[in-house]
Design an enzyme around this catalytic site. Structure first.
Site, PDB file in Angstrom:
ATOM      1  N   SER A   1      26.480  -2.582  30.565  1.00  0.00           N
ATOM      2  CA  SER A   1      25.415  -2.881  31.520  1.00  0.00           C
ATOM      3  C   SER A   1      24.551  -1.665  31.813  1.00  0.00           C
ATOM      4  O   SER A   1      23.527  -1.778  32.491  1.00  0.00           O
ATOM      5  CB  SER A   1      26.025  -3.375  32.830  1.00  0.00           C
ATOM      6  OG  SER A   1      26.838  -2.364  33.420  1.00  0.00           O
TER       7      SER A   1
ATOM      8  N   ASN B   1      20.463  -5.640  36.964  1.00  0.00           N
ATOM      9  CA  ASN B   1      20.877  -4.510  37.800  1.00  0.00           C
ATOM     10  C   ASN B   1      19.702  -3.874  38.515  1.00  0.00           C
ATOM     11  O   ASN B   1      19.855  -3.340  39.617  1.00  0.00           O
ATOM     12  CB  ASN B   1      21.615  -3.466  36.955  1.00  0.00           C
ATOM     13  CG  ASN B   1      23.043  -3.885  36.651  1.00  0.00           C
ATOM     14  OD1 ASN B   1      23.638  -4.673  37.369  1.00  0.00           O
ATOM     15  ND2 ASN B   1      23.592  -3.371  35.570  1.00  0.00           N
TER      16      ASN B   1
ATOM     17  N   GLU C   1      22.140 -10.944  29.133  1.00  0.00           N
ATOM     18  CA  GLU C   1      20.987 -10.113  28.784  1.00  0.00           C
ATOM     19  C   GLU C   1      21.135  -9.619  27.348  1.00  0.00           C
ATOM     20  O   GLU C   1      22.126  -8.959  27.021  1.00  0.00           O
ATOM     21  CB  GLU C   1      20.878  -8.919  29.736  1.00  0.00           C
ATOM     22  CG  GLU C   1      20.507  -9.304  31.158  1.00  0.00           C
ATOM     23  CD  GLU C   1      20.473  -8.104  32.087  1.00  0.00           C
ATOM     24  OE1 GLU C   1      19.590  -8.057  32.960  1.00  0.00           O
ATOM     25  OE2 GLU C   1      21.340  -7.201  31.946  1.00  0.00           O
TER      26      GLU C   1
ATOM     27  N   HIS D   1      24.828  -8.327  27.090  1.00  0.00           N
ATOM     28  CA  HIS D   1      25.428  -8.027  28.390  1.00  0.00           C
ATOM     29  C   HIS D   1      25.764  -9.304  29.150  1.00  0.00           C
ATOM     30  O   HIS D   1      24.877 -10.024  29.628  1.00  0.00           O
ATOM     31  CB  HIS D   1      24.475  -7.149  29.214  1.00  0.00           C
ATOM     32  CG  HIS D   1      24.973  -6.889  30.604  1.00  0.00           C
ATOM     33  ND1 HIS D   1      24.137  -6.867  31.698  1.00  0.00           N
ATOM     34  CD2 HIS D   1      26.227  -6.648  31.064  1.00  0.00           C
ATOM     35  CE1 HIS D   1      24.853  -6.631  32.776  1.00  0.00           C
ATOM     36  NE2 HIS D   1      26.117  -6.497  32.416  1.00  0.00           N
TER      37      HIS D   1
END
Length: 287
Positions: free
Chosen positions: A122, A194, A155, A143
């Site tokens: 990540s 994130n 992702e 991800h």
């Protein structure tokens, strides 16, 4: 690709790696898990059986489907043996660049030329593993989010040399696993999720630090006014405050921007062993 689907190798038998492997097995792919510890695989298998049993009880799977998936799952004691027959690899090892570079050096040497290599990281972009892999065009981030068996988003992050064929292969696999992949066209620290999560957390922490409101009321506002399923402090506890801190440190290491510096409020909780739900206490206490 084999007649029975892809042959997939997952590197790492932790919570993320084992669940990713289970997703692949449930989707009909022959899936091997490599971990430096056979005990880690045994623990992962026991945890997976508990998770899958709950899926059966909820009617999401039949007993036969669960049994078939477990029959497609196997432990491989040598990384190179698993890589040698893999069509696609998902690396889900510890978030240390030196460890990942060693893994991708070995994968690049052992995997067939057609094999796609992915990292579940990540925070570490695949371009940092490109030279080690020897095949940057067959490499990208894939991800998943925790818990991988439940969370829909994946992702897919391309590096500057990732080929369109590689992207198409990874997007297709994500859809086969029942996920909703999003394509990140270029590498940025934190990717999409994130960065979005971090922006909300950053503002929430600032409001709390400035005494504008309690963290409970900030959470209540996020739920009641923004329709978020949980507030930012609840989410930090769910993700793990140590993980939250690690992500912030990784992004700050990439950008060096003062506004990206990790929060001392989170750091103090981590220093006192208050990691969120998994430790029984974080911002909230859990019984």
């Amino acid at each position: 690709m084999t007649a029975g689907g892809r042959r997939i190798l997952v590197v790492g038998a932790g919570a993320m790696g084992s669940q990713i492997a289970m997703l692949c097995a449930l989707a009909g792919h022959r899936t091997e898990i490599f971990d430096v510890s056979a005990d880690a695989y045994d623990a992962a298998l026991a945890a997976l059986r508990g998770r899958v049993e709950r899926m059966v009880v909820k009617g999401r799977l039949t007993d036969a489907e669960a049994d078939e998936a477990f029959s497609r799952l196997a432990f491989v004691p040598l990384l190179e043996d698993g890589a040698a027959t893999a069509d696609l690899v998902v690396e889900a090892a510890t978030e240390r660049l030196d460890v990942k570079r060693d893994i991708f050096t070995r994968l690049g040497a052992a995997a067939p030329a057609h094999a796609v290599l992915t990292t579940n990281s990540s925070t570490l972009a695949s371009s940092r593993l490109a030279e080690a892999s020897g095949r940057p065009d067959r490499l990208c981030n894939m991800h998943f989010f925790n818990p991988a068996l439940q969370m829909a988003c994946v992702e897919v992050v391309r590096n500057p040399e990732t080929s369109d064929d590689t992207v198409d292969t990874v997007l297709a696999l994500a859809r086969e696993l029942g996920k909703q992949p999003v394509l990140v066209q270029r590498e940025v620290p934190g990717f999409i999720a994130n960065r979005l999560m971090g922006a909300v957390q950053k503002e929430a922490l600032a409001l709390y630090a400035e005494g504008v409101a309690s963290f409970e009321d900030i959470d209540a506002t996020a739920r009641g006014a923004l329709n978020h399923p949980m507030g930012p402090f609840e989410l930090m506890d769910l993700v793990g405050l140590d993980v939250t801190q690690f992500i912030a440190e990784a992004i700050f290491a990439e950008t060096g921007a003062p506004e990206d510096a990790p929060s001392p409020l989170v750091g103090r909780l981590v220093d006192h062993g208050k990691l969120g739900r998994k430790s029984g206490e974080g911002w909230y206490r859990y019984g």
